[in-house]
Design an enzyme around this catalytic site. Sequence first.
Site, mmCIF file in Angstrom:
data_model
loop_
_atom_site.group_PDB
_atom_site.id
_atom_site.type_symbol
_atom_site.label_atom_id
_atom_site.label_comp_id
_atom_site.label_asym_id
_atom_site.label_seq_id
_atom_site.Cartn_x
_atom_site.Cartn_y
_atom_site.Cartn_z
ATOM 1 N N HIS A 1 1.071 -1.113 -0.082
ATOM 2 C CA HIS A 1 0.150 -0.050 -0.120
ATOM 3 C C HIS A 1 0.908 1.021 -0.108
ATOM 4 O O HIS A 1 1.922 1.321 0.717
ATOM 5 C CB HIS A 1 -0.853 0.102 1.183
ATOM 6 C CG HIS A 1 -2.142 0.885 1.264
ATOM 7 N ND1 HIS A 1 -1.924 2.205 1.344
ATOM 8 C CD2 HIS A 1 -3.405 0.719 0.668
ATOM 9 C CE1 HIS A 1 -3.269 2.695 1.203
ATOM 10 N NE2 HIS A 1 -4.052 1.785 0.869
ATOM 11 N N ASP B 1 -7.804 -5.359 -0.002
ATOM 12 C CA ASP B 1 -8.147 -6.591 -1.004
ATOM 13 C C ASP B 1 -8.071 -7.772 -0.599
ATOM 14 O O ASP B 1 -8.481 -8.709 -1.544
ATOM 15 C CB ASP B 1 -7.720 -5.894 -2.240
ATOM 16 C CG ASP B 1 -8.432 -4.745 -2.673
ATOM 17 O OD1 ASP B 1 -7.649 -3.837 -3.054
ATOM 18 O OD2 ASP B 1 -9.729 -4.566 -2.702
#
Length: 393
Positions: A271, A328
């Site tokens: 991320h 996710d």
Amino acid sequence: TTGVTTLDPGFVNTASCVSSITFIDGDKGVLQYRGYPIEQLAEKATFIEVAYLLIYGELPTQAQLDEFNGKIARRMLLDERMRELFRAFPRGAHPMQVLAAGVTALGSFNRDTLDVHDEGQVEEASLRLLGSMPTLAAYAYKSSIGAPFLYPRNNLGYVENYLRLSFGTPQEEYEIDPDVVRAFETLFILHADHEQNASTSTVRLVGSADANIYASMASGVHALSGPLHGGANQAVLEMLREISKEGLDIKDFVSQVKDKKSGVKLMGFGHRVYKNYDPRAKIIKGHADQLLRNSGTSNHLLEMALELEETALNDEYFIERKLYPNVDFYTGLIYEAMGFPAQHFTALFALGRLPGWIAQWREQHAEKGRKIGRPRQIYIGATERDYVPINER
Ligand code: SDX
């Protein structure tokens, strides 16, 4: 009063805007909507309650929430002619393309709410978007499997309506499972906003040109569809299935990821902001574990995902790059267990993210003296030179 006390100049220079909606501390793995920790909202609030918080800035009273729910439910019915839009797509069309087209079309079917300077029209357009999106997403799914469309019900909640539109059939009543509803309330809350990610920045940039709110949201849907962004939830399931189909050993797969030449990424990991465990992933992992174990079926893909996480979190490559599971990584396992095909997962992400996009778009439009977004560049191309006639090239 916010979590932010000192800003280093480097941070200020890269910040694209000032916002009071969502706070993230990437190093500590902190996420707050309007100051409320995501952990509390995810377990205690409903999705529409959080949508109200994001858009209006405060948690609603019961009366305000009931009114808001009622307004949205009454706007879930699409113009009958919009149903033809879905017939125009080939059956294998990706639901995110269908959804983006549907949201764009809303701008043509709601021409009385296009004026971005009219607060009443922006409020009405926000309600119509919140009402239409679950119906559009459900119809995108239904048309992809050639199944008939149902009509939304005013007496059902947001998530209940969405699940019934997606899985209900004219032959028999859809049985609403409270555990499934709670899981979706939590999942949609966890996806509702995430400060200036790619799709939200897209919504803001398109909105800054005074494009109408429907066009701005459709742009967000397209940005979110990318596998590096919202499309990752589909990519994670496809990755797990590929590992399983090829009979790959988890350690061999992780070695492939670490070998740059392979170009293989561990989807659902990493991320730009979180350099710690994504707080959303932690909550979703708990739900996935509980839901899938309760379902009785030993979920091979969940076992694989858990082993992948365990292997990566103890591997130097991931540790030194601060790569952790993101929102996710586990989401798709729940969506699949609920009956959605992988191609449809990102449409679910868009459903959850819509209130955040609306809140961010409206926050930008409320700014006094706001200007059109105009990012600049560092030019590294050719220096000035004269034109060369083609016969001399
Ligand atoms: C979302 O921004 C948001 O807030 C987004 C989001 C939201 O709510 O809106 O949180 C939702 O988009 C989550 C992210 C979903 N995408 C994925 O899971 C796709 C896989 N992840 C990567 O593509 C990547 O981690 C990104 C895109 C998420 C972040 O990319 P960055 O910040 O540009 O990181 P990077 O590419 O600069 O990576 C730094 C290093 C690189 O190695 P080196 O060049 O230093 O040797 O880490 C490596 C990368 O190669 N790396 C990975 C990796 N992610 C980063 N290596 C293997 N697998 C990965 N997943």
